[in-house]
Write a protein that holds these residues in place. Structure first.
Motif, PDB file in Angstrom:
ATOM      1  N   ARG A 109      26.458  48.236  30.951  1.00 16.43           N
ATOM      2  CA  ARG A 109      26.789  49.629  30.619  1.00 16.43           C
ATOM      3  C   ARG A 109      27.299  50.367  31.851  1.00 16.43           C
ATOM      4  N   ALA A 110      26.723  50.069  33.010  1.00 14.81           N
ATOM      5  CA  ALA A 110      27.181  50.706  34.249  1.00 14.81           C
ATOM      6  C   ALA A 110      28.621  50.318  34.558  1.00 14.81           C
ATOM      7  N   GLU A 111      28.958  49.047  34.339  1.00 10.50           N
ATOM      8  CA  GLU A 111      30.334  48.602  34.594  1.00 10.50           C
ATOM      9  C   GLU A 111      31.321  49.301  33.668  1.00 10.50           C
ATOM     10  N   SER A 112      30.936  49.441  32.406  1.00 15.16           N
ATOM     11  CA  SER A 112      31.806  50.119  31.446  1.00 15.16           C
ATOM     12  C   SER A 112      32.036  51.577  31.855  1.00 15.16           C
ATOM     13  N   ALA A 113      30.964  52.265  32.254  1.00 16.53           N
ATOM     14  CA  ALA A 113      31.096  53.663  32.675  1.00 16.53           C
ATOM     15  C   ALA A 113      31.911  53.781  33.955  1.00 16.53           C
ATOM     16  N   ALA A 114      31.711  52.850  34.894  1.00 20.19           N
ATOM     17  CA  ALA A 114      32.462  52.890  36.149  1.00 20.19           C
ATOM     18  C   ALA A 114      33.949  52.665  35.907  1.00 20.19           C
ATOM     19  N   GLN A 115      34.277  51.817  34.955  1.00 17.32           N
ATOM     20  CA  GLN A 115      35.689  51.595  34.619  1.00 17.32           C
ATOM     21  C   GLN A 115      36.307  52.848  34.003  1.00 17.32           C
ATOM     22  N   GLN A 116      35.519  53.581  33.210  1.00 15.74           N
ATOM     23  CA  GLN A 116      36.011  54.845  32.668  1.00 15.74           C
ATOM     24  C   GLN A 116      36.228  55.865  33.766  1.00 15.74           C
ATOM     25  N   ALA A 117      35.324  55.859  34.775  1.00 21.75           N
ATOM     26  CA  ALA A 117      35.444  56.813  35.875  1.00 21.75           C
ATOM     27  C   ALA A 117      36.620  56.490  36.784  1.00 21.75           C
ATOM     28  N   ARG A 118      37.019  55.204  36.861  1.00 19.68           N
ATOM     29  CA  ARG A 118      38.140  54.764  37.691  1.00 19.68           C
ATOM     30  C   ARG A 118      37.945  55.110  39.159  1.00 19.68           C
ATOM     31  N   ILE A 119      36.720  54.902  39.639  1.00 17.00           N
ATOM     32  CA  ILE A 119      36.400  55.131  41.051  1.00 17.00           C
ATOM     33  C   ILE A 119      36.097  53.774  41.670  1.00 17.00           C
ATOM     34  N   ALA A 120      36.924  53.354  42.611  1.00 13.04           N
ATOM     35  CA  ALA A 120      36.826  52.004  43.178  1.00 13.04           C
ATOM     36  C   ALA A 120      35.475  51.757  43.833  1.00 13.04           C
ATOM     37  N   SER A 121      34.979  52.743  44.592  1.00 14.26           N
ATOM     38  CA  SER A 121      33.708  52.550  45.300  1.00 14.26           C
ATOM     39  C   SER A 121      32.556  52.374  44.319  1.00 14.26           C
ATOM     40  N   LEU A 122      32.616  53.058  43.181  1.00 11.65           N
ATOM     41  CA  LEU A 122      31.558  52.931  42.172  1.00 11.65           C
ATOM     42  C   LEU A 122      31.619  51.550  41.519  1.00 11.65           C
ATOM     43  N   LEU A 123      32.811  51.074  41.233  1.00  9.86           N
ATOM     44  CA  LEU A 123      32.958  49.729  40.681  1.00  9.86           C
ATOM     45  C   LEU A 123      32.416  48.676  41.640  1.00  9.86           C
ATOM     46  N   ALA A 124      32.666  48.889  42.950  1.00 10.48           N
ATOM     47  CA  ALA A 124      32.141  47.945  43.949  1.00 10.48           C
ATOM     48  C   ALA A 124      30.621  47.973  43.988  1.00 10.48           C
ATOM     49  N   GLU A 125      30.029  49.169  43.824  1.00 11.95           N
ATOM     50  CA  GLU A 125      28.568  49.282  43.828  1.00 11.95           C
ATOM     51  C   GLU A 125      27.963  48.547  42.632  1.00 11.95           C
ATOM     52  N   VAL A 126      28.584  48.695  41.479  1.00 17.29           N
ATOM     53  CA  VAL A 126      28.096  48.001  40.286  1.00 17.29           C
ATOM     54  C   VAL A 126      28.238  46.490  40.464  1.00 17.29           C
ATOM     55  N   GLU A 127      29.357  46.062  41.025  1.00 16.80           N
ATOM     56  CA  GLU A 127      29.567  44.632  41.241  1.00 16.80           C
ATOM     57  C   GLU A 127      28.520  44.069  42.201  1.00 16.80           C
ATOM     58  N   GLY A 128      28.225  44.824  43.265  1.00 19.51           N
ATOM     59  CA  GLY A 128      27.207  44.377  44.209  1.00 19.51           C
ATOM     60  C   GLY A 128      25.837  44.259  43.571  1.00 19.51           C
ATOM     61  N   ALA A 129      25.491  45.223  42.708  1.00 20.18           N
ATOM     62  CA  ALA A 129      24.199  45.163  42.022  1.00 20.18           C
ATOM     63  C   ALA A 129      24.144  43.974  41.068  1.00 20.18           C
ATOM     64  N   THR A 130      25.263  43.659  40.424  1.00 22.73           N
ATOM     65  CA  THR A 130      25.304  42.526  39.496  1.00 22.73           C
ATOM     66  C   THR A 130      25.122  41.201  40.225  1.00 22.73           C
ATOM     67  N   LEU A 131      25.666  41.108  41.429  1.00 26.40           N
ATOM     68  CA  LEU A 131      25.557  39.869  42.204  1.00 26.40           C
ATOM     69  C   LEU A 131      24.111  39.535  42.550  1.00 26.40           C
ATOM     70  N   VAL A 132      23.271  40.562  42.633  1.00 26.59           N
ATOM     71  CA  VAL A 132      21.867  40.326  42.972  1.00 26.59           C
ATOM     72  C   VAL A 132      21.199  39.398  41.957  1.00 26.59           C
ATOM     73  N   LEU A 133      21.608  39.502  40.701  1.00 27.37           N
ATOM     74  CA  LEU A 133      20.989  38.678  39.658  1.00 27.37           C
ATOM     75  C   LEU A 133      21.283  37.197  39.845  1.00 27.37           C
ATOM     76  N   ASP A 134      22.399  36.877  40.489  1.00 29.54           N
ATOM     77  CA  ASP A 134      22.809  35.481  40.626  1.00 29.54           C
ATOM     78  C   ASP A 134      22.619  34.935  42.036  1.00 29.54           C
ATOM     79  N   THR A 135      21.908  35.681  42.866  1.00 29.47           N
ATOM     80  CA  THR A 135      21.693  35.263  44.254  1.00 29.47           C
ATOM     81  C   THR A 135      20.233  34.864  44.439  1.00 29.47           C
ATOM     82  N   PRO A 136      19.947  33.800  45.194  1.00 33.23           N
ATOM     83  CA  PRO A 136      18.548  33.420  45.430  1.00 33.23           C
ATOM     84  C   PRO A 136      17.732  34.579  45.980  1.00 33.23           C
ATOM     85  N   ALA A 137      16.573  34.814  45.366  1.00 36.88           N
ATOM     86  CA  ALA A 137      15.751  35.966  45.730  1.00 36.88           C
ATOM     87  C   ALA A 137      14.397  35.575  46.301  1.00 36.88           C
TER      88      ALA A 137
END
Length: 406
Positions: free
Chosen positions: A171-199
């Motif tokens: 949902r955050a990615e969808s909203a960020a795409q509507q906002a069309r703010i590059a830095s926000l899209l990067a923040e969402v992408e970074g948060a998503t990567l956490v799920l697939d990174t060894p923790a």
């Protein structure tokens, strides 16, 4: 509002502060000061932004309560980004009430979202979740709605509810795409990567392997007895035994779990729990006392048998025993966990977020600075600490969070 103010506000809403400044850079009236403050915040000059917003708040007249409240909300957001956690949260509550009272529901919702972010940052997850009950993010503009979903995802990650976190991030990615703010899209992408990174690391029967957050969620609902070295607790049958305030007992529990089903020699336990290089009778007597206390603390989860060489952990009902450890056992990992967001933190903000004394945090920062792990910027009260923007590992499990009772 005049056309220049309207044009500047639209530019800021789309994340274009330079265009906004082209319209109002030379103006000193209250609306222009407020928009200039927001523009400077988007450009990263937080100190100048805070000054402009305070000037704007004073410049608005006594009948312009909504405008003053909006300035307070903007200043609160700057304080949050700059990790000024001692900023008076009551001011944000007052601004929220004023905006609700005057019908500005969008900005009132944004104020509530900012407080939720603040509570998440300092680990008060229960309070943050209570604020989200009944909260309608549809009243937020796309950029703030993306931020709201990032907060929801952050809470879910700390609670190890990975499906809920994934849904919130979508949902955050969808909203960020509507906002069309590059830095926000990067923040969402970074948060998503956490799920697939060894923790974390799983230590079982002398072997180690890395786990992602989803793997950890599965592990904690399994039948295994889990000694969690990230949060200093023991998980069993969906319940939690906290040893956070009993470091000696936890050191013994971890040492016993790491070599299960084998036993641990007494000399090794003395070194792990008491750092005793040359054990004498008093150390051995204290070890017997602490082993007895650990037996009592573990209760129905596990027993501890004495062996010829030392002691062995005996889980109930034939459960497996594993250790959930951070990706690295380096010192001051919790401080690094907070600094890994790439923001500049003051020692007082770190102490507040970690629930530790400022002197303890300062000693940790001194050690990390000497090792080159963090760097200090500024002097005196303006001094802040940072780490490189790309952390060596995600640190979700090391961040402060309330755990269910055991």
């Amino acid at each position: 509002m005049d056309s220049l103010i309207t044009a500047a506000a639209r530019a800021l809403a789309t994340g274009n502060p330079l265009n906004a400044l082209n319209f109002i850079a030379l103006r000193d009236d209250a609306p222009a000061l407020a928009l200039r403050g927001i523009a400077m915040a988007q450009l990263g000059d937080l100190s100048r932004a805070k000054t402009l917003l305070r000037r704007a708040g004073r410049a608005f007249g006594p009948r312009e309560a909504v405008a003053r409240a909006r300035c307070a909300v903007a200043e609160a957001e700057i304080a949050l980004v700059s990790r000024d956690l001692n900023w008076p949260v009551k001011v944000l509550d007052t601004a929220h009430d004023a905006l609700e009272r005057h019908g500005d529901r969008a900005n009132a919702a944004h104020a509530r979202y900012l407080k939720t972010r603040y509570l998440l940052l300092i680990g008060r997850l229960d309070d943050a979740e209570r604020l989200l009950i009944g909260f309608d993010p549809s009243r937020l503009p796309p950029a703030s709605r993306a931020g709201h979903e990032l907060v929801v995802a952050g809470i879910a990650m700390r609670r190890l509810r990975i499906k809920a976190a994934s849904a919130a991030l979508a949902r955050a990615e969808s909203a960020a795409q509507q906002a069309r703010i590059a830095s926000l899209l990067a923040e969402v992408e970074g948060a998503t990567l956490v799920l697939d990174t060894p923790a974390a690391r799983l230590i079982a029967r002398g072997n180690e392997r890395l786990l992602r957050l989803g793997d950890i969620e599965t592990l904690l609902v399994s039948k295994a007895l889990v000694v969690d070295a990230c949060r200093h607790v023991v998980w069993h049958a969906g319940k939690v035994i906290s040893l956070e305030t009993r470091p000696v007992l936890f050191a013994l529990a971890r040492a016993l779990a790491e070599v299960w089903p084998g036993d641990v020699p007494r000399a090794v336990l003395l070194a792990r729990a008491f750092r005793a290089k040359h054990a004498d009778d008093s150390h051995r007597a204290r070890l017997r006392v602490e082993i007895g206390r650990l037996r009592k603390a573990l209760g129905v989860a596990a027993g501890i048998d004495a062996t010829k060489a030392g002691f062995a952990l005996v889980p109930r009902r034939g459960r497996d025993v594993v250790v959930l450890a951070p990706p690295t056992d380096e010192a001051h990992a919790t401080v690094l966990a907070l600094l890994a967001d790439g923001e500049a933190w003051s020692s007082s903000a770190l102490a507040l977020a970690l629930g530790a004394s400022q002197r303890t945090v300062q000693r940790a920062l001194d050690d990390l600075t000497a090792d080159g792990r963090v760097q200090a910027i500024g002097r005196g009260r303006a001094r802040r600490w940072m780490t490189p923007p790309v952390p060596g590992f995600p640190t979700t499990l090391l961040l402060p969070a309330a755990l269910p009772g055991g």
